[in-house]
Write a protein that holds these residues in place. Sequence first.
Motif, PDB file in Angstrom:
ATOM      1  N   LEU A   6      -1.044  22.048  44.651  1.00 37.56           N
ATOM      2  CA  LEU A   6      -2.331  22.666  43.888  1.00 37.56           C
ATOM      3  C   LEU A   6      -3.484  22.583  44.728  1.00 37.56           C
ATOM      4  O   LEU A   6      -4.153  23.375  45.150  1.00 37.56           O
ATOM      5  CB  LEU A   6      -2.393  22.729  42.791  1.00 37.56           C
ATOM      6  CG  LEU A   6      -1.544  22.942  41.600  1.00 37.56           C
ATOM      7  CD1 LEU A   6      -2.314  23.195  39.942  1.00 37.56           C
ATOM      8  CD2 LEU A   6      -1.098  24.516  41.533  1.00 37.56           C
ATOM      9  N   GLY A   7      -3.655  20.970  44.985  1.00 37.30           N
ATOM     10  CA  GLY A   7      -4.200  20.805  45.683  1.00 37.30           C
ATOM     11  C   GLY A   7      -4.060  18.767  46.360  1.00 37.30           C
ATOM     12  O   GLY A   7      -3.707  18.024  45.250  1.00 37.30           O
ATOM     13  N   CYS A   8      -4.408  18.387  47.332  1.00 42.13           N
ATOM     14  CA  CYS A   8      -3.948  17.594  47.867  1.00 42.13           C
ATOM     15  C   CYS A   8      -5.340  16.396  48.160  1.00 42.13           C
ATOM     16  O   CYS A   8      -5.343  15.475  49.246  1.00 42.13           O
ATOM     17  CB  CYS A   8      -2.872  17.449  48.133  1.00 42.13           C
ATOM     18  SG  CYS A   8      -2.875  18.158  49.624  1.00 42.13           S
ATOM     19  N   GLY A  41      -7.536  27.205  39.970  1.00 44.06           N
ATOM     20  CA  GLY A  41      -7.269  28.466  40.544  1.00 44.06           C
ATOM     21  C   GLY A  41      -6.392  28.246  41.325  1.00 44.06           C
ATOM     22  O   GLY A  41      -5.539  29.523  40.861  1.00 44.06           O
ATOM     23  N   ALA A  42      -5.998  27.183  41.844  1.00 44.88           N
ATOM     24  CA  ALA A  42      -4.732  27.419  42.663  1.00 44.88           C
ATOM     25  C   ALA A  42      -4.096  27.268  41.899  1.00 44.88           C
ATOM     26  O   ALA A  42      -2.975  27.988  42.470  1.00 44.88           O
ATOM     27  CB  ALA A  42      -4.540  25.807  43.283  1.00 44.88           C
ATOM     28  N   LEU A  43      -3.609  26.930  40.269  1.00 43.50           N
ATOM     29  CA  LEU A  43      -2.583  26.844  39.250  1.00 43.50           C
ATOM     30  C   LEU A  43      -2.077  28.641  39.356  1.00 43.50           C
ATOM     31  O   LEU A  43      -0.972  29.004  38.937  1.00 43.50           O
ATOM     32  CB  LEU A  43      -2.974  26.183  37.986  1.00 43.50           C
ATOM     33  CG  LEU A  43      -1.749  26.477  37.072  1.00 43.50           C
ATOM     34  CD1 LEU A  43      -0.372  25.955  37.345  1.00 43.50           C
ATOM     35  CD2 LEU A  43      -2.057  26.086  35.494  1.00 43.50           C
ATOM     36  N   GLN A  44      -3.109  29.491  38.714  1.00 46.02           N
ATOM     37  CA  GLN A  44      -2.475  30.404  39.035  1.00 46.02           C
ATOM     38  C   GLN A  44      -2.267  31.598  39.405  1.00 46.02           C
ATOM     39  O   GLN A  44      -1.992  32.708  39.353  1.00 46.02           O
ATOM     40  CB  GLN A  44      -4.243  31.418  38.350  1.00 46.02           C
ATOM     41  CG  GLN A  44      -4.879  30.879  37.779  1.00 46.02           C
ATOM     42  CD  GLN A  44      -6.091  30.675  36.467  1.00 46.02           C
ATOM     43  OE1 GLN A  44      -6.145  32.569  36.378  1.00 46.02           O
ATOM     44  NE2 GLN A  44      -7.140  30.308  36.531  1.00 46.02           N
ATOM     45  N   ARG A  45      -2.353  30.962  41.306  1.00 45.30           N
ATOM     46  CA  ARG A  45      -1.389  31.475  42.639  1.00 45.30           C
ATOM     47  C   ARG A  45       0.032  31.022  41.923  1.00 45.30           C
ATOM     48  O   ARG A  45       0.812  32.077  42.164  1.00 45.30           O
ATOM     49  CB  ARG A  45      -2.037  31.148  43.279  1.00 45.30           C
ATOM     50  CG  ARG A  45      -3.076  31.124  43.714  1.00 45.30           C
ATOM     51  CD  ARG A  45      -2.877  31.418  45.645  1.00 45.30           C
ATOM     52  NE  ARG A  45      -2.789  29.562  46.315  1.00 45.30           N
ATOM     53  CZ  ARG A  45      -4.152  28.943  46.466  1.00 45.30           C
ATOM     54  NH1 ARG A  45      -5.470  29.101  45.336  1.00 45.30           N
ATOM     55  NH2 ARG A  45      -4.415  27.559  46.417  1.00 45.30           N
ATOM     56  N   ASP A 256      -0.224  24.376  48.553  1.00 46.41           N
ATOM     57  CA  ASP A 256       0.657  25.327  47.999  1.00 46.41           C
ATOM     58  C   ASP A 256       1.718  25.130  48.961  1.00 46.41           C
ATOM     59  O   ASP A 256       2.844  25.766  48.413  1.00 46.41           O
ATOM     60  CB  ASP A 256       0.267  27.146  48.277  1.00 46.41           C
ATOM     61  CG  ASP A 256      -1.002  27.448  47.846  1.00 46.41           C
ATOM     62  OD1 ASP A 256      -1.010  27.755  47.108  1.00 46.41           O
ATOM     63  OD2 ASP A 256      -2.074  27.721  48.883  1.00 46.41           O
ATOM     64  N   GLY A 257       1.892  23.781  48.788  1.00 46.67           N
ATOM     65  CA  GLY A 257       3.793  23.779  49.488  1.00 46.67           C
ATOM     66  C   GLY A 257       4.382  23.268  48.467  1.00 46.67           C
ATOM     67  O   GLY A 257       3.811  22.414  48.038  1.00 46.67           O
ATOM     68  N   ALA A 258       6.181  23.766  48.429  1.00 44.91           N
ATOM     69  CA  ALA A 258       6.929  23.119  47.353  1.00 44.91           C
ATOM     70  C   ALA A 258       8.215  22.232  47.901  1.00 44.91           C
ATOM     71  O   ALA A 258       8.345  22.291  48.842  1.00 44.91           O
ATOM     72  CB  ALA A 258       7.303  24.506  47.524  1.00 44.91           C
ATOM     73  N   TYR A 259       7.859  21.350  47.185  1.00 47.60           N
ATOM     74  CA  TYR A 259       9.299  20.400  47.876  1.00 47.60           C
ATOM     75  C   TYR A 259       9.685  19.741  46.341  1.00 47.60           C
ATOM     76  O   TYR A 259       9.941  20.011  45.392  1.00 47.60           O
ATOM     77  CB  TYR A 259       8.410  19.147  47.363  1.00 47.60           C
ATOM     78  CG  TYR A 259       7.261  19.393  48.683  1.00 47.60           C
ATOM     79  CD1 TYR A 259       7.433  19.275  49.922  1.00 47.60           C
ATOM     80  CD2 TYR A 259       5.650  19.663  48.539  1.00 47.60           C
ATOM     81  CE1 TYR A 259       6.015  19.378  50.915  1.00 47.60           C
ATOM     82  CE2 TYR A 259       5.060  20.021  49.110  1.00 47.60           C
ATOM     83  CZ  TYR A 259       4.766  19.184  50.297  1.00 47.60           C
ATOM     84  OH  TYR A 259       4.501  19.830  50.733  1.00 47.60           O
ATOM     85  N   THR A 260      11.723  20.149  46.619  1.00 46.51           N
ATOM     86  CA  THR A 260      12.551  20.531  45.793  1.00 46.51           C
ATOM     87  C   THR A 260      12.844  18.896  45.062  1.00 46.51           C
ATOM     88  O   THR A 260      12.813  17.563  46.820  1.00 46.51           O
ATOM     89  CB  THR A 260      14.097  21.296  46.706  1.00 46.51           C
ATOM     90  OG1 THR A 260      13.306  21.788  46.710  1.00 46.51           O
ATOM     91  CG2 THR A 260      14.935  20.568  45.589  1.00 46.51           C
ATOM     92  N   ILE A 261      12.881  18.484  44.636  1.00 48.06           N
ATOM     93  CA  ILE A 261      13.014  16.391  44.398  1.00 48.06           C
ATOM     94  C   ILE A 261      14.437  16.471  44.458  1.00 48.06           C
ATOM     95  O   ILE A 261      15.449  17.180  43.417  1.00 48.06           O
ATOM     96  CB  ILE A 261      12.307  16.396  42.998  1.00 48.06           C
ATOM     97  CG1 ILE A 261      10.800  16.775  42.514  1.00 48.06           C
ATOM     98  CG2 ILE A 261      12.116  14.976  42.639  1.00 48.06           C
ATOM     99  CD1 ILE A 261      10.122  16.120  43.834  1.00 48.06           C
TER     100      ILE A 261
END
Length: 261
Positions: A6-8, A41-45, A256-261
């Motif tokens: 969401l933010g980094c 706000g980012a979460l709601q995306r 907004d990056g998505a990472y598979t664990i």
Amino acid sequence: MRLIVLGCSGSGPGPASPASGYLVEAGDARLVLDLGNGTLGALQRHLDPWELDGVVFSHLHPDHCADFASLAVHRRFHPRPPFDPTTRPLPVHAPVEAPDRFAAAFAASAAERAVTDLTDVFTFHPLSDGAAGTVAGVTLRARTVDHPCDAYAVRLEHGGRSLVYSGDTGPCDGLVELARGADVLLCEATWPHVTESWSEPPRGVHLSGRQAGEHAEAAGVGRLLVTHVPAWFDGDQLLAEAKAAFAGPVELVAPDGAYTI
């Protein structure tokens, strides 16, 4: 398990990212790790906040928790909630001071602060060193880390996969022990190892890129994700430091990056 950033941005929001916050999907569970400035706000995306199953706070510095007050407004004053939030309070796992600190952030005045109680829509569960429990079926463990306030690294396990989040910390044996053998270590790297101001970074606040890599190497994790880079430092430099110290795969996370664990 899947991690969505969401933010980094470290130490506060930057021009390209909110501050620290991460959405974790584990089976049917949806959890947030930290909720810093701009992250609601980012979460709601990615998710309707009503679908959250829990929130975990590593510590209570504003860049990691400032948007909790907005989440409280959302749960108390949304005009069309999908359910009565007082019948399904949201679990919040956080340092012991969280109920008082969040009430103070939510209240509009000192007088209101004295009577503000957010337990109508949240249930608070204090973190402690070595604490273990579950959040919506996800195993949660915590260890104290080295930061100027009550601060924790957390480990989430589900379906045979494991994610460790450093929160904010200086060099710390507790982080290495908690992260031992984890599939992914999401680790802060806030500054270069050497700058014009120091030849070795100050202890007890944050990790350098090199130190993030060293902690990942010592813990034997499967993959290192570097985060919490402030706007005034070069993320690619910190990434290069981490890669030089850790033999496994390393990535610098992005909003907004998505990472598979």
